[in-house]
Design a protein around this motif. Structure first.
Motif, PDB file in Angstrom:
ATOM      1  N   SER A 263      -4.908   3.410  -0.089  1.00 48.77           N
ATOM      2  CA  SER A 263      -5.099   4.551  -1.281  1.00 48.77           C
ATOM      3  C   SER A 263      -3.952   4.165  -2.516  1.00 48.77           C
ATOM      4  O   SER A 263      -4.173   3.743  -3.364  1.00 48.77           O
ATOM      5  CB  SER A 263      -6.145   5.195  -1.307  1.00 48.77           C
ATOM      6  N   GLN A 264      -3.568   4.159  -2.119  1.00 47.12           N
ATOM      7  CA  GLN A 264      -1.669   4.559  -2.225  1.00 47.12           C
ATOM      8  C   GLN A 264      -1.444   3.041  -2.504  1.00 47.12           C
ATOM      9  O   GLN A 264      -0.352   3.384  -3.782  1.00 47.12           O
ATOM     10  CB  GLN A 264      -0.867   5.764  -1.345  1.00 47.12           C
ATOM     11  N   SER A 265      -1.393   2.057  -1.851  1.00 50.10           N
ATOM     12  CA  SER A 265      -1.086   0.733  -2.577  1.00 50.10           C
ATOM     13  C   SER A 265      -1.729   0.679  -4.118  1.00 50.10           C
ATOM     14  O   SER A 265      -0.885   0.362  -4.734  1.00 50.10           O
ATOM     15  CB  SER A 265      -0.699  -0.113  -1.005  1.00 50.10           C
ATOM     16  N   VAL A 266      -3.129   0.300  -3.637  1.00 46.87           N
ATOM     17  CA  VAL A 266      -3.432   0.451  -4.896  1.00 46.87           C
ATOM     18  C   VAL A 266      -3.052   1.502  -6.129  1.00 46.87           C
ATOM     19  O   VAL A 266      -2.585   0.654  -7.355  1.00 46.87           O
ATOM     20  CB  VAL A 266      -5.268   0.727  -4.732  1.00 46.87           C
ATOM     21  N   ASN A 267      -2.810   2.690  -5.948  1.00 49.65           N
ATOM     22  CA  ASN A 267      -2.522   3.215  -6.889  1.00 49.65           C
ATOM     23  C   ASN A 267      -0.692   2.839  -7.249  1.00 49.65           C
ATOM     24  O   ASN A 267      -0.972   2.821  -9.074  1.00 49.65           O
ATOM     25  CB  ASN A 267      -2.142   4.644  -6.317  1.00 49.65           C
ATOM     26  N   LEU A 268      -0.194   2.799  -6.671  1.00 46.27           N
ATOM     27  CA  LEU A 268       1.178   2.133  -6.844  1.00 46.27           C
ATOM     28  C   LEU A 268       1.062   0.854  -7.671  1.00 46.27           C
ATOM     29  O   LEU A 268       1.715   0.504  -8.632  1.00 46.27           O
ATOM     30  CB  LEU A 268       2.533   1.440  -5.367  1.00 46.27           C
ATOM     31  N   ALA A 269       0.104  -0.504  -7.378  1.00 42.34           N
ATOM     32  CA  ALA A 269       0.077  -1.632  -7.903  1.00 42.34           C
ATOM     33  C   ALA A 269      -0.634  -1.277  -9.409  1.00 42.34           C
ATOM     34  O   ALA A 269      -0.120  -2.032 -10.409  1.00 42.34           O
ATOM     35  CB  ALA A 269      -0.940  -2.328  -7.121  1.00 42.34           C
ATOM     36  N   MET A 270      -1.322  -0.738  -9.739  1.00 43.10           N
ATOM     37  CA  MET A 270      -1.162   0.007 -10.609  1.00 43.10           C
ATOM     38  C   MET A 270      -0.618   0.683 -11.791  1.00 43.10           C
ATOM     39  O   MET A 270      -0.285  -0.044 -13.275  1.00 43.10           O
ATOM     40  CB  MET A 270      -3.041   1.506 -10.940  1.00 43.10           C
ATOM     41  N   ALA A 271       0.630   1.668 -11.351  1.00 47.75           N
ATOM     42  CA  ALA A 271       1.640   2.230 -11.646  1.00 47.75           C
ATOM     43  C   ALA A 271       2.100   0.757 -12.369  1.00 47.75           C
ATOM     44  O   ALA A 271       3.130   1.229 -13.334  1.00 47.75           O
ATOM     45  CB  ALA A 271       1.632   2.978 -11.323  1.00 47.75           C
ATOM     46  N   CYS A 272       2.914  -0.434 -11.755  1.00 44.00           N
ATOM     47  CA  CYS A 272       3.614  -1.401 -12.125  1.00 44.00           C
ATOM     48  C   CYS A 272       2.994  -2.059 -12.305  1.00 44.00           C
ATOM     49  O   CYS A 272       3.827  -3.691 -12.740  1.00 44.00           O
ATOM     50  CB  CYS A 272       3.975  -1.655 -10.909  1.00 44.00           C
ATOM     51  N   VAL A 495      -7.500   6.115  -7.966  1.00 44.65           N
ATOM     52  CA  VAL A 495      -8.031   7.070  -8.772  1.00 44.65           C
ATOM     53  C   VAL A 495      -8.860   5.691  -9.447  1.00 44.65           C
ATOM     54  O   VAL A 495      -8.755   4.451  -8.634  1.00 44.65           O
ATOM     55  CB  VAL A 495      -6.651   6.438  -9.950  1.00 44.65           C
ATOM     56  N   ARG A 496      -9.818   6.594  -9.633  1.00 46.69           N
ATOM     57  CA  ARG A 496     -10.729   5.324 -10.198  1.00 46.69           C
ATOM     58  C   ARG A 496     -11.622   5.896 -11.575  1.00 46.69           C
ATOM     59  O   ARG A 496     -12.892   4.464 -12.313  1.00 46.69           O
ATOM     60  CB  ARG A 496     -12.313   4.864  -9.904  1.00 46.69           C
ATOM     61  N   GLU A 497     -11.419   7.270 -12.239  1.00 46.62           N
ATOM     62  CA  GLU A 497     -11.753   7.340 -13.146  1.00 46.62           C
ATOM     63  C   GLU A 497     -10.995   7.059 -14.518  1.00 46.62           C
ATOM     64  O   GLU A 497      -9.839   6.921 -14.358  1.00 46.62           O
ATOM     65  CB  GLU A 497     -11.929   8.878 -13.708  1.00 46.62           C
ATOM     66  N   VAL A 498     -11.564   6.645 -15.452  1.00 47.16           N
ATOM     67  CA  VAL A 498     -11.418   6.134 -16.789  1.00 47.16           C
ATOM     68  C   VAL A 498      -9.968   6.906 -17.304  1.00 47.16           C
ATOM     69  O   VAL A 498      -8.492   5.776 -17.313  1.00 47.16           O
ATOM     70  CB  VAL A 498     -11.757   5.555 -17.686  1.00 47.16           C
ATOM     71  N   ASP A 499      -9.570   8.170 -17.589  1.00 47.91           N
ATOM     72  CA  ASP A 499      -8.685   8.231 -17.621  1.00 47.91           C
ATOM     73  C   ASP A 499      -7.652   8.793 -17.009  1.00 47.91           C
ATOM     74  O   ASP A 499      -6.152   7.976 -17.324  1.00 47.91           O
ATOM     75  CB  ASP A 499      -8.818  10.400 -18.304  1.00 47.91           C
TER      76      ASP A 499
END
Length: 510
Positions: A263-272, A495-499
């Motif tokens: 989950s956190q690896s995907v969050n980091l991918a989003m952030a980058c 994270v999965r909600e739009v906001d």
């Protein structure tokens, strides 16, 4: 609402079992009740010395004292063997026979001459032994007149020349005590042993995976032993998979860790993610973050698909540049001690959903949330969950005017299936598609971990939908533990909600 508090790959799991950072930055398992002083207690069951795999003595930063592999004790592996044999003995047609169970480890695979792939153990063998060494063989023998059974583990013997090139081996002298077997023998002796034991225990049944054998090198030895007569062959896998599909408390904790890391690896991918970045770079971020946080490697080659490439469900080339107007679909997972997570998220490269992308995304998210509710309310078989997905997708697509309103229910479901042709769920555990011999038509039950992954894939040339919705693929996938109460979403940290998505996309520099 999820809060993305850190982008560091050094993560601490917020579940009962947590990852503990060592001074070297490497993460290890530690139970919620474990005290620092507990780590000093001597374990008489796990032998000391440099062996063929990490132990609590050689790798205390990975394995707590007294455990054979991270989170799992010798006793649990033994109980699994006990349980499997009990299931095999319940077969009435074999009640008066001797039973010989043969479960091979995987053997090394080579990408080119003398260059091996990263070794991955056979899941069934690992589930019963905790052994990570290649080409080993588990044999369990229950003679017809005996109340107990015997466990023999065949392993590679110590060999200084081989170990110079390949690393240490456990060897026969310590393998039995390490893995809780009755005895250990060299793998070279397996051929003679299997012929002798089969010929001397007639009538008997040999439990062995004859189709797609895990180790082809011993396959002919087993097959030739069966030709001696008065011996029947049965497949043990269906019984093993019935056991594997329901996770023990220790397995659940490992799955929580794998899911949190993923989950956190995907969050980091989003952030980058920013316009102009390559799919390959996003893939590298996923792997880097996972491995730095305690995963051995990815659970599978990730899908990192921008724009219309996301309409190819198994796109793994990951070699294009991301454009500002693209949606990015990522399907990735982390493997920790052979247990896997499997997560899909879709987000806008620009950091802001367009009107029509947001309609599609929230549609898929609404379907996924309802499917998870159905798992709680009715515990349906996964095949029934798929039927619900098609109906829900069709209904929502019709409500949004993406599919025509003047079609009957059967045609609507067919059109929805065409836009999401993959199954909505599979079992998850030691394999990404875990326990494949457990059919998806059986009701889910407590202890199972399943994915819930609805999607929509609209190709650029699909003239059956309005043009503003074409050329986009969206999938939202979470890993869900079935409990006696509400299902637990193990990947809830992703994270999965739009906001929430819009709040973090592009906020981290590479």
């Amino acid at each position: 609402m999820h809060t993305f508090r850190r982008f560091s790959s050094q993560l601490c799991v917020r579940y009962p079992r947590r990852l503990v950072k060592s001074p070297l930055g490497v993460n290890r398992c530690m139970s919620s009740t474990e005290k620092p002083s507990d780590l000093l207690i001597h374990s008489s069951k796990i032998p000391k010395g440099i062996l063929g795999q990490p132990t609590c003595h050689t790798h205390p930063h990975l394995i707590p004292n007294g455990q054979l592999t991270c989170g799992i004790t010798q006793q649990e592996y033994k109980e699994r063997r006990d349980s499997l044999l009990s299931k095999l003995l319940e077969e009435s047609e074999h009640i008066h026979k001797s039973h010989i169970l043969v479960i091979p480890a995987a053997c090394k695979q080579f990408m080119s001459d003398k260059i091996p792939y990263v070794f991955r153990q056979n899941s069934d063998f690992f589930y019963l032994t905790g052994c990570l060494e290649p080409s080993a063989i588990l044999v369990m023998v229950k003679l017809a007149l005996d109340a107990s059974y015997k466990t023999i583990l065949f392993v590679h013997e110590k060999d200084s020349h081989a170990e110079l090139w390949e690393g240490p081996r456990t060897g026969c002298s310590l393998a039995a005590s390490l893995f809780g077997a009755d005895e250990a023998r060299p793998v070279e002796n397996f051929n003679n042993y299997i012929h002798r034991i089969v010929s001397s225990t007639k009538p008997s049944v040999v439990w062995y995976q004859n189709e797609s054998p895990a180790n082809p090198e011993i396959h002919e030895s087993v097959r030739s032993a069966l030709r001696t007569g008065h011996v029947s062959l049965e497949e043990p896998q269906k019984y093993l998979h019935q056991m594997r599909v329901v996770k023990s408390p220790a397995e659940v904790e490992l799955m929580k860790e794998a899911c949190y890391i993923g989950s956190q690896s995907v969050n980091l991918a989003m952030a980058c993610t920013k316009p102009g970045i390559s799919e390959h770079a996003v893939s590298a971020i996923l792997e880097y973050s996972s491995r730095m946080s305690g995963a051995e490697h990815a659970a599978f080659p990730p899908v990192v698909a921008g724009g219309a490439r996301a309409t190819h469900i198994h796109y793994v080339a990951n070699n294009q540049i991301l454009n500002p107007e693209d949606m990015l679909l990522v399907d990735s997972g982390s493997q920790r001690w052979l247990y896997n997570s499997d997560i899909s998220r879709t987000w806008p490269v620009s950091g802001k959903f367009s009107k029509h992308h947001r309609i599609l995304y929230e549609l898929v998210l609404a379907v996924q949330k309802r499917l998870i509710e159905l798992l709680s309310e009715h515990r349906p078989p996964l095949d029934h969950l798929f039927d619900h997905m098609c109906r829900l997708l069709g209904m929502h697509l019709q409500q949004e005017g993406i599919l025509p309103r003047n079609i009957d229910n059967n045609e609507l479901i067919g059109k929805a299936y065409r836009l999401c042709p993959h199954h909505v769920s599979h079992y998850l555990g030691l394999d990404v598609h875990d326990a494949p011999l457990v059919r998806r038509r059986v009701p889910v039950r407590t202890g199972m971990i399943v994915t819930v992954e609805p999607g929509i894939y609209i190709r650029p040339d699909d003239e059956s939908v309005p043009p503003e919705f074409r050329g986009v693929g969206i999938r939202i996938e979470d890993d869900v533990l079935i409990t006696d109460g509400e299902p637990l979403i193990l990947t809830d940290a992703c994270v999965r909600e739009v906001d929430d998505i819009e709040a973090i996309v592009g906020k981290q520099s590479i």
